[in-house]
Design a protein around this motif. Structure first.
Motif, mmCIF file in Angstrom:
data_model
loop_
_atom_site.group_PDB
_atom_site.id
_atom_site.type_symbol
_atom_site.label_atom_id
_atom_site.label_comp_id
_atom_site.label_asym_id
_atom_site.label_seq_id
_atom_site.Cartn_x
_atom_site.Cartn_y
_atom_site.Cartn_z
ATOM 1 N N ILE A 173 34.594 1.483 -44.619
ATOM 2 C CA ILE A 173 35.708 2.632 -44.742
ATOM 3 C C ILE A 173 36.898 2.111 -43.792
ATOM 4 N N ILE A 174 36.755 1.784 -42.637
ATOM 5 C CA ILE A 174 37.759 1.345 -41.520
ATOM 6 C C ILE A 174 37.468 0.318 -40.740
ATOM 7 N N SER A 185 28.035 3.111 -38.269
ATOM 8 C CA SER A 185 28.519 3.521 -36.991
ATOM 9 C C SER A 185 29.217 5.045 -36.796
ATOM 10 N N SER A 186 28.957 5.752 -35.870
ATOM 11 C CA SER A 186 29.602 7.092 -35.812
ATOM 12 C C SER A 186 31.149 7.258 -35.751
ATOM 13 N N ARG A 187 31.880 6.248 -35.991
ATOM 14 C CA ARG A 187 33.159 6.253 -35.824
ATOM 15 C C ARG A 187 33.853 7.364 -36.424
ATOM 16 N N ALA A 204 36.890 6.978 -39.475
ATOM 17 C CA ALA A 204 36.610 6.789 -41.034
ATOM 18 C C ALA A 204 36.913 7.912 -41.630
ATOM 19 N N PRO A 205 36.511 9.224 -41.487
ATOM 20 C CA PRO A 205 37.150 10.322 -42.202
ATOM 21 C C PRO A 205 38.596 10.432 -41.790
ATOM 22 N N GLN A 206 39.099 10.292 -40.712
ATOM 23 C CA GLN A 206 40.535 10.175 -40.545
ATOM 24 C C GLN A 206 41.331 9.473 -41.290
ATOM 25 N N ALA A 227 26.089 10.463 -44.887
ATOM 26 C CA ALA A 227 25.628 10.336 -43.732
ATOM 27 C C ALA A 227 26.010 11.544 -42.610
ATOM 28 N N GLU A 228 24.985 12.027 -41.904
ATOM 29 C CA GLU A 228 24.994 13.445 -41.232
ATOM 30 C C GLU A 228 26.250 13.375 -40.267
ATOM 31 N N ILE A 229 26.618 12.207 -39.641
ATOM 32 C CA ILE A 229 27.846 12.268 -38.787
ATOM 33 C C ILE A 229 28.906 12.369 -39.192
ATOM 34 N N PHE A 230 29.177 11.356 -40.591
ATOM 35 C CA PHE A 230 30.413 11.313 -41.216
ATOM 36 C C PHE A 230 30.642 12.771 -41.735
ATOM 37 N N PHE A 231 29.631 13.423 -42.239
ATOM 38 C CA PHE A 231 29.739 14.963 -42.760
ATOM 39 C C PHE A 231 30.347 15.629 -41.820
ATOM 40 N N GLY A 232 29.791 15.710 -40.643
ATOM 41 C CA GLY A 232 30.122 16.702 -39.451
ATOM 42 C C GLY A 232 31.779 16.314 -39.176
#
Length: 201
Positions: free
Chosen positions: A26-27, A82-84, A87-89, A105-110
């Motif tokens: 994604i990034i 990875s929990s970066r 990615a959503p940004q 993925a849980e962290i991406f969702f959060g």
């Protein structure tokens, strides 16, 4: 500060096919050196979209018919790896307002919920219907409605799901932690008074 309630999002959709779309795709890591998240605009899925010389690989995101799309149609386990938070940004700063996928993925969702970008789940069958309509008629305008929990267009109304707590936070405009703090100065001050003074030793 006023609350930014997110009830529905409308716009064209763009397919981002494949399961396990991880945050490194994604990034890419080289973009993480940015000073502000605004610099991430246009970088989402960069290596999926462009060759080393900058020429296009023909990714759906860059297809003229999908220009300006605000909703991504993804696959299973979207945002894994990875929990970066970049990615959503990167996705949101590039103009996308919501992601519909089979699972996240849980962290991406959060991280996505925390910046006001809804991520909702749809069944494989529902996503295939959305993909088929989008591929046949790319200019179709979809509406993601968090109140009715549907993804709809003139040709179809598809059910989607999302955990209750982040859904309510988005609809009530309480997803932004900074705004929440700024709107509660008395509560912040009261908590500060209860905290022990830092030691200078």
């Amino acid at each position: 500060m006023p609350l930014n309630k997110i009830i529905s999002i409308s716009g064209k959709a763009v397919p981002v096919p494949g399961a396990d779309m991880d945050t490194d795709r994604i990034i890419p890591a080289r973009f993480l050196k940015c000073v502000t998240f605004d610099e991430l605009a246009g970088t989402m899925f960069y290596d999926e979209r462009f060759n080393e010389d900058g020429s296009s690989k023909g990714h759906p995101i860059d297809a003229p018919e999908h220009a300006g799309a605000t909703i991504i149609l993804g696959g299973e386990n979207f945002g894994c790896g990875s929990s970066r938070e970049h990615a959503p940004q990167a996705i949101k700063r590039s103009g996308v307002q919501a992601v519909v996928a089979e699972s996240f993925a849980e962290i991406f969702f959060g991280n996505s919920s925390g910046i006001g970008m809804p991520c909702v789940c749809a069944t494989h069958s529902a996503l295939q219907t959305a993909l088929s309509i989008t591929q046949d008629a790319p200019s179709t305008v979809w509406t993601l409605d968090l109140e009715s929990m549907t993804l709809s267009c003139p040709m179809a109304t598809l059910p989607v799901t999302m955990p209750a707590e982040p859904r309510e936070a988005l609809m009530q405009g309480r997803w932004d932690a900074v705004v929440e703090l700024m709107n509660a100065p008395e509560a912040v001050a009261a908590l500060a008074q209860k905290l022990p003074a830092p030691s200078l030793k």
